[in-house]
Design a protein around this motif. Structure first.
Motif, PDB file in Angstrom:
ATOM      1  N   GLN A 137      48.801  31.017  44.578  1.00  0.00           N
ATOM      2  CA  GLN A 137      48.228  30.926  43.238  1.00  0.00           C
ATOM      3  C   GLN A 137      49.029  31.750  42.233  1.00  0.00           C
ATOM      4  N   ASP A 172      41.445  27.725  42.724  1.00  0.00           N
ATOM      5  CA  ASP A 172      41.538  28.403  44.016  1.00  0.00           C
ATOM      6  C   ASP A 172      41.624  27.410  45.166  1.00  0.00           C
ATOM      7  N   ASP A 226      34.269  37.602  46.314  1.00  0.00           N
ATOM      8  CA  ASP A 226      33.916  36.623  45.288  1.00  0.00           C
ATOM      9  C   ASP A 226      32.666  37.131  44.581  1.00  0.00           C
ATOM     10  N   ALA A 269      46.230  33.219  47.955  1.00  0.00           N
ATOM     11  CA  ALA A 269      46.360  34.041  46.749  1.00  0.00           C
ATOM     12  C   ALA A 269      47.799  34.148  46.264  1.00  0.00           C
ATOM     13  N   ALA A 290      40.100  32.369  40.483  1.00  0.00           N
ATOM     14  CA  ALA A 290      40.981  33.120  41.370  1.00  0.00           C
ATOM     15  C   ALA A 290      40.591  33.001  42.835  1.00  0.00           C
ATOM     16  N   VAL A 291      41.600  32.920  43.685  1.00  0.00           N
ATOM     17  CA  VAL A 291      41.381  32.984  45.133  1.00  0.00           C
ATOM     18  C   VAL A 291      40.816  34.349  45.494  1.00  0.00           C
TER      19      VAL A 291
END
Length: 316
Positions: free
Chosen positions: A66, A30, A159, A63, A85-86
């Motif tokens: 990514q 991320d 998150d 995101a 993951a972002v």
């Protein structure tokens, strides 16, 4: 998965053996900061020990970038993808492409609980980590008289680590009565932590404790307390109880100096190595647990220095 199959003929007996070669792990990150780098170093160390190649891509908090980077890893023919993951809500499209290409996916550090693709997750037990900090705070403030005002510097709410640390901390302080909990969203940003802490103390001068979802925000708390003339060491009258989760040098130094009371240290290297181990087992056709946690440890000034080797952010 790339394999080289060979047969060894010894006398009249032939033994078939499968030798893994040229295994490539795609590492989708991320963004880079100290604790993430520490986990990634564990990934690279374990991959190196196994003779695997690692292709690392960093999304810098974007995101969509990514997603594109994961598509690139798929096009390069990686054998497995490790992903932090972002944003857990936008990564699935890229992961579905990995599934279509029969590339196993392991999430690390940040779980993707709603994913239809992720086969395993490994990361900190953030619920327990937050609870450890909360329980410590509750013990210290058990005899506090009157309303107990606590400032909580909350991590990112997209998150799972941020969500779970907050939940755990609140469970930990549940034993306290008459708590006034001031929530300060930070999105893991130190500037927001600083301004939010300033505002919280301005509105509530008698703050008894601060919980930092990441101990990298403790310097911001120290700055605010110093400006207000309230930076009092642990054990002295007027001290504000400070706890955090992470294991950075910021947290380590604050605990040693007495500014902070305790911090919970994540097992970063163990997390990285476990991520590679899970990917290896999945590639070999073995079943693995969906959820794999690496618990943290709480340290105070009494034991932090003695356990320096276990604290990833402490100077070596």
């Amino acid at each position: 998965m790339k394999k080289i199959f060979g047969a060894v003929l010894a006398g009249a007996m032939m033994t078939a053996s499968a030798v893994y070669a040229e295994i490539t792990i795609g590492l989708s990150v991320d963004q880079l900061f100290e604790s993430r780098v520490a986990v990634n170093n564990g990934i690279k160390a374990e991959a190196s020990d196994r003779g695997y190649e690692v292709i690392e891509v960093v999304a810098d908090g974007d995101a969509q970038q990514q997603n594109a980077q994961i598509q690139s890893l798929i096009a390069q023919g990686v054998d497995a993808i490790l992903v932090c993951a972002v944003d857990q809500n936008t990564i699935e499209r890229a992961l579905l492409a990995a599934k279509k290409a029969n590339i196993p996916v392991v999430a690390y550090d940040r779980d993707l609980p709603d994913s239809r693709v992720v086969q395993a997750f490994v990361g900190p037990d953030s619920l327990i980590d937050g609870r450890l900090a909360g329980e410590y705070t509750a013990q210290v403030l058990a005899d506090y008289e009157g309303e107990i005002t606590i400032v909580e510097l909350i991590g990112a709410l997209n998150d799972q680590n941020g969500i779970d640390r907050s939940k755990g901390f609140r469970e930990g302080i549940a034993a306290l009565e008459n708590v006034n909990l001031i929530e300060v969203p930070t999105d893991w940003d130190s500037a927001r932590a600083l301004s939010g802490t300033q505002n919280a103390f301005q509105a509530n001068p008698d703050v008894a404790a601060v919980f930092a979802a990441t101990d990298t925000h403790i310097p911001a708390v120290e700055t605010v307390l110093a400006d207000l003339g309230k930076l009092v060491p642990k054990g002295e009258e007027g001290h504000v109880v400070i706890t955090g989760v992470n294991g950075s040098n910021d947290g380590y130094q604050a605990v040693l100096s007495g500014t902070a009371d305790a911090f919970v240290v994540m097992g970063t290297e163990a997390t990285g190595r476990k991520a590679v181990d899970l990917a290896a087992k999945i590639m070999a056709g073995e079943s693995v647990d969906r959820l794999n946690y690496v618990g943290g440890n709480l340290y105070t000034a009494a034991d932090a220095e003695a356990n320096k080797a276990k604290i990833w952010g402490a100077p070596k």
